[in-house]
Write a protein that holds these residues in place. Structure first.
Motif, PDB file in Angstrom:
ATOM      1  N   ARG A 170     -16.982   1.703   1.607  1.00  0.00           N
ATOM      2  CA  ARG A 170     -17.828   1.777   2.793  1.00  0.00           C
ATOM      3  C   ARG A 170     -17.695   3.157   3.445  1.00  0.00           C
ATOM      4  O   ARG A 170     -16.576   3.607   3.729  1.00  0.00           O
ATOM      5  CB  ARG A 170     -17.454   0.695   3.806  1.00  0.00           C
ATOM      6  CG  ARG A 170     -17.770  -0.719   3.371  1.00  0.00           C
ATOM      7  CD  ARG A 170     -17.261  -1.736   4.385  1.00  0.00           C
ATOM      8  NE  ARG A 170     -17.935  -1.614   5.658  1.00  0.00           N
ATOM      9  CZ  ARG A 170     -19.036  -2.278   6.016  1.00  0.00           C
ATOM     10  NH1 ARG A 170     -19.599  -3.122   5.167  1.00  0.00           N
ATOM     11  NH2 ARG A 170     -19.575  -2.114   7.204  1.00  0.00           N
ATOM     12  N   PHE A 190      -8.232  -5.505  -0.217  1.00  0.00           N
ATOM     13  CA  PHE A 190      -8.754  -4.358  -0.971  1.00  0.00           C
ATOM     14  C   PHE A 190      -8.814  -4.673  -2.466  1.00  0.00           C
ATOM     15  O   PHE A 190      -9.735  -4.232  -3.164  1.00  0.00           O
ATOM     16  CB  PHE A 190      -7.883  -3.121  -0.729  1.00  0.00           C
ATOM     17  CG  PHE A 190      -7.855  -2.659   0.704  1.00  0.00           C
ATOM     18  CD1 PHE A 190      -8.930  -2.865   1.547  1.00  0.00           C
ATOM     19  CD2 PHE A 190      -6.734  -1.998   1.210  1.00  0.00           C
ATOM     20  CE1 PHE A 190      -8.911  -2.444   2.869  1.00  0.00           C
ATOM     21  CE2 PHE A 190      -6.698  -1.562   2.521  1.00  0.00           C
ATOM     22  CZ  PHE A 190      -7.781  -1.794   3.352  1.00  0.00           C
ATOM     23  N   LEU A 231     -13.402  -0.495   0.253  1.00  0.00           N
ATOM     24  CA  LEU A 231     -12.942   0.890   0.349  1.00  0.00           C
ATOM     25  C   LEU A 231     -14.043   1.896   0.041  1.00  0.00           C
ATOM     26  O   LEU A 231     -13.844   3.101   0.231  1.00  0.00           O
ATOM     27  CB  LEU A 231     -11.756   1.111  -0.588  1.00  0.00           C
ATOM     28  CG  LEU A 231     -10.489   0.333  -0.216  1.00  0.00           C
ATOM     29  CD1 LEU A 231      -9.384   0.580  -1.237  1.00  0.00           C
ATOM     30  CD2 LEU A 231     -10.000   0.712   1.178  1.00  0.00           C
ATOM     31  N   GLN A 254      -3.850  -5.070   1.618  1.00  0.00           N
ATOM     32  CA  GLN A 254      -3.902  -4.735   0.188  1.00  0.00           C
ATOM     33  C   GLN A 254      -4.487  -5.879  -0.625  1.00  0.00           C
ATOM     34  O   GLN A 254      -5.193  -5.653  -1.614  1.00  0.00           O
ATOM     35  CB  GLN A 254      -2.495  -4.391  -0.318  1.00  0.00           C
ATOM     36  CG  GLN A 254      -1.928  -3.103   0.254  1.00  0.00           C
ATOM     37  CD  GLN A 254      -2.855  -1.916   0.023  1.00  0.00           C
ATOM     38  OE1 GLN A 254      -3.323  -1.282   0.974  1.00  0.00           O
ATOM     39  NE2 GLN A 254      -3.137  -1.615  -1.235  1.00  0.00           N
ATOM     40  N   GLU A 295      -5.533   8.059   7.450  1.00  0.00           N
ATOM     41  CA  GLU A 295      -6.176   7.542   6.234  1.00  0.00           C
ATOM     42  C   GLU A 295      -6.079   6.021   6.181  1.00  0.00           C
ATOM     43  O   GLU A 295      -7.062   5.344   5.825  1.00  0.00           O
ATOM     44  CB  GLU A 295      -5.508   8.172   5.007  1.00  0.00           C
ATOM     45  CG  GLU A 295      -5.801   9.659   4.850  1.00  0.00           C
ATOM     46  CD  GLU A 295      -4.974  10.331   3.781  1.00  0.00           C
ATOM     47  OE1 GLU A 295      -5.375  11.417   3.315  1.00  0.00           O
ATOM     48  OE2 GLU A 295      -3.898   9.788   3.409  1.00  0.00           O
ATOM     49  N   GLN A 296      -4.925   5.481   6.565  1.00  0.00           N
ATOM     50  CA  GLN A 296      -4.788   4.019   6.634  1.00  0.00           C
ATOM     51  C   GLN A 296      -5.700   3.459   7.726  1.00  0.00           C
ATOM     52  O   GLN A 296      -6.329   2.407   7.542  1.00  0.00           O
ATOM     53  CB  GLN A 296      -3.326   3.644   6.906  1.00  0.00           C
ATOM     54  CG  GLN A 296      -3.071   2.164   7.098  1.00  0.00           C
ATOM     55  CD  GLN A 296      -3.127   1.359   5.808  1.00  0.00           C
ATOM     56  OE1 GLN A 296      -3.394   1.920   4.738  1.00  0.00           O
ATOM     57  NE2 GLN A 296      -2.891   0.063   5.890  1.00  0.00           N
ATOM     58  N   GLY A 310       0.833  -1.199   0.000  1.00  0.00           N
ATOM     59  CA  GLY A 310       0.000   0.000   0.000  1.00  0.00           C
ATOM     60  C   GLY A 310       0.863   1.243   0.000  1.00  0.00           C
ATOM     61  O   GLY A 310       2.010   1.237  -0.462  1.00  0.00           O
ATOM     62  N   SER A 311       0.324   2.317   0.535  1.00  0.00           N
ATOM     63  CA  SER A 311       1.061   3.577   0.600  1.00  0.00           C
ATOM     64  C   SER A 311       2.403   3.360   1.287  1.00  0.00           C
ATOM     65  O   SER A 311       2.481   2.783   2.382  1.00  0.00           O
ATOM     66  CB  SER A 311       0.253   4.627   1.372  1.00  0.00           C
ATOM     67  OG  SER A 311       1.071   5.737   1.698  1.00  0.00           O
ATOM     68  N   SER A 370     -22.745  -0.310   7.563  1.00  0.00           N
ATOM     69  CA  SER A 370     -21.934   0.898   7.421  1.00  0.00           C
ATOM     70  C   SER A 370     -22.721   2.145   7.779  1.00  0.00           C
ATOM     71  O   SER A 370     -22.160   3.245   7.808  1.00  0.00           O
ATOM     72  CB  SER A 370     -21.399   1.009   5.991  1.00  0.00           C
ATOM     73  OG  SER A 370     -22.473   1.067   5.053  1.00  0.00           O
ATOM     74  N   ASP A 429      -9.176   3.136   6.347  1.00  0.00           N
ATOM     75  CA  ASP A 429      -9.333   1.986   5.453  1.00  0.00           C
ATOM     76  C   ASP A 429      -9.392   0.677   6.244  1.00  0.00           C
ATOM     77  O   ASP A 429     -10.146  -0.239   5.888  1.00  0.00           O
ATOM     78  CB  ASP A 429      -8.189   1.945   4.444  1.00  0.00           C
ATOM     79  CG  ASP A 429      -8.336   3.010   3.356  1.00  0.00           C
ATOM     80  OD1 ASP A 429      -9.445   3.557   3.223  1.00  0.00           O
ATOM     81  OD2 ASP A 429      -7.335   3.292   2.670  1.00  0.00           O
ATOM     82  N   ARG A 455     -12.782   0.267   7.607  1.00  0.00           N
ATOM     83  CA  ARG A 455     -13.689  -0.235   6.561  1.00  0.00           C
ATOM     84  C   ARG A 455     -13.536  -1.748   6.415  1.00  0.00           C
ATOM     85  O   ARG A 455     -14.524  -2.474   6.279  1.00  0.00           O
ATOM     86  CB  ARG A 455     -13.383   0.467   5.238  1.00  0.00           C
ATOM     87  CG  ARG A 455     -13.704   1.953   5.247  1.00  0.00           C
ATOM     88  CD  ARG A 455     -13.417   2.608   3.892  1.00  0.00           C
ATOM     89  NE  ARG A 455     -13.868   3.993   3.901  1.00  0.00           N
ATOM     90  CZ  ARG A 455     -13.078   5.047   4.120  1.00  0.00           C
ATOM     91  NH1 ARG A 455     -11.768   4.867   4.320  1.00  0.00           N
ATOM     92  NH2 ARG A 455     -13.581   6.262   4.134  1.00  0.00           N
ATOM     93  N   LEU A 456     -12.290  -2.214   6.457  1.00  0.00           N
ATOM     94  CA  LEU A 456     -12.041  -3.651   6.342  1.00  0.00           C
ATOM     95  C   LEU A 456     -12.624  -4.397   7.543  1.00  0.00           C
ATOM     96  O   LEU A 456     -13.240  -5.462   7.385  1.00  0.00           O
ATOM     97  CB  LEU A 456     -10.528  -3.892   6.236  1.00  0.00           C
ATOM     98  CG  LEU A 456     -10.062  -5.344   6.200  1.00  0.00           C
ATOM     99  CD1 LEU A 456     -10.701  -6.112   5.047  1.00  0.00           C
ATOM    100  CD2 LEU A 456      -8.534  -5.412   6.106  1.00  0.00           C
TER     101      LEU A 456
END
Length: 443
Positions: free
Chosen positions: A129, A120, A127, A117, A255-256, A73-74, A272, A259, A262-263
């Motif tokens: 949600r 995703f 992602l 990742q 931000e991570q 990821g990032s 959600s 995510d 959401r997972l």
């Protein structure tokens, strides 16, 4: 030795808390660490345990080899990771058990990034949600955030993390079989094992932060996924890393975290639409980043007598740090957590100016002690929600928490080279600004 039964919800094996002979001297760790060090040394001597290699590229290569995946990821996390690893190598003074634990921790976090990742890519709907209007509890470490978080988490109208999900936020690759009912999720089992080892290393952890695999828990582990946060500072002596983080924008870590929420929501099969209940003292330092990522957050600020906040925070950090290092000075640790608390409060006071008045509320620790129902009525009025459907769950939590708190958390400022006057010199303005009631100090 003080004796007591361990609540079944904790699945714990350690039932003994050593009595403190001198309340002005911080407690020491158990003999378990000495035994663990001998086992690790023997394992390394015969090649069963990997040698220490706390270098980013080597750790990342190991995670790639273990998972067969390459997308982390990032790559923003590499910056914090480099500083953290340097600080661990140069400052933490880890013992054998400490460097073994550090290797395991980094390996697990990196595998989780790779698996995240994978999920995703496999389910891009994750992602999408929404995370709308989360309720975020923000307060200094040891200011009652856990109690308030668990009271709110007992309301089924909110989503919340469970302890095993902050330890292992990312499901394993076979999780679809868990959803289909063909397998059981291994993460709660792993969480129980980790907790039992932690209690063997220092059973006081049970009295300082009572928990169990399914108990509501904070999202600090989701920030650790970006190699970010005070969790590292509460387990290792790494002042360079701590000060570096204080100078950086944490928005990518948040931000991570979003995510991963959401997972987790997807893995829970949770709606959600339900808002998340979030909390970790890290938000005191990173409130700007939190608001960048969750601009519609509703924020509950908790406040407590800073004598208790600093003493309790120093005690928590001490009881973890002594597991991993043989070279911890209580006076140095005490000064650092006094400084850290000062920084937290300054950051909070500056950042809260961004929040509209109708989206924040202040709650005092002693108010919950004195009248939890009245305080929760006030919070639910702030949230514009009916409290009645939540009361049964809250009462169940309070009953359970009485069992969880069988052993008191004893601490003092003096253990850590601090005095009430030193605390007030640093934090007296916080007391005045928020009209905080002083508490009788724990001996």
């Amino acid at each position: 030795m003080a004796r007591g039964k361990c609540p079944k919800t904790l699945n714990c094996k350690v039932r003994l808390i050593p009595e403190r002979k001198n309340p002005t001297v911080p407690p020491q760790r158990t003999p378990f660490i000495g035994v663990a060090e001998k086992v690790v040394k023997a394992g390394r001597a015969v090649g069963f345990v990997k040698p220490v290699r706390l270098e980013r590229r080597a750790l990342m290569d190991d995670a790639i080899a273990a998972t067969g995946l390459e997308d982390f990821g990032s790559r923003w996390f590499e910056g914090p990771m480099d500083v953290l690893l340097h600080s661990v190598r140069e400052e933490a003074k880890l013992n054998v058990a400490g460097d073994f634990s550090a290797m395991q921790q980094f390996h697990k976090v990196l595998k989780d990034r790779l698996w995240a990742q994978m999920w995703f890519a496999r389910h891009p709907e994750i992602l999408l949600r929404p995370i709308a209007r989360p309720v975020v509890i923000v307060g200094p470490m040891r200011s009652g955030t856990t109690r308030l978080h668990r009271l709110l988490a007992s309301d089924h109208r909110f989503n919340h993390l469970r302890s095993f999900e902050t330890i292992s936020p990312v499901p394993r690759p076979d999780f679809e079989e868990v959803l289909a009912g063909k397998k059981k999720d291994f993460r709660p089992v792993l969480a129980a094992r980790i907790m039992n080892v932690a209690r063997l290393a220092n059973p006081r952890t049970l009295s300082i932060h009572p928990t169990g695999p399914y108990e509501p828990e904070e999202e600090l582990g989701l920030l650790v996924n970006s190699m970010w946060g005070m969790k590292h500072e509460a387990q290792w002596q790494i002042p360079t890393y701590g000060r570096w983080c204080e100078s950086e924008d944490a928005t990518p870590a948040y931000e991570q975290m979003a995510d991963l929420l959401r997972l987790i929501g997807w893995s829970q099969q949770a709606s959600s639409i339900r808002p998340w209940i979030l909390k970790t003292p890290q938000h005191m330092l990173d409130l700007d980043a939190l608001l960048n990522v969750f601009p519609d957050a509703r924020v509950i600020f908790t406040h407590r007598d800073p004598h208790s906040v600093v003493g309790s925070a120093a005690s928590l950090a001490w009881n973890q740090t002594i597991i991993y290092s043989d070279h911890v000075r209580p006076d140095v640790l005490g000064r650092e957590w006094l400084r850290k608390t000062r920084v937290q409060i300054e950051r909070m006071q500056a950042a809260r100016k961004r929040i509209p008045a109708n989206r924040l509320i202040d709650v005092h620790y002693e108010d919950v002690d004195r009248d939890w129902r009245g305080t929760m009525d006030r919070i639910y009025a702030f949230l514009n929600m009916d409290i009645e459907p939540a009361l049964g769950g809250m009462e169940d939590f309070l009953e359970r928490s009485r069992a969880l708190k069988r052993f008191p958390h004893n601490y003092s400022l003096e253990e850590f080279g601090l005095t009430p006057a030193m605390v007030m010199d640093e934090l007296g303005d916080y007391v005045r600004d928020f009209e905080i009631t002083m508490e009788p100090q724990v001996a």
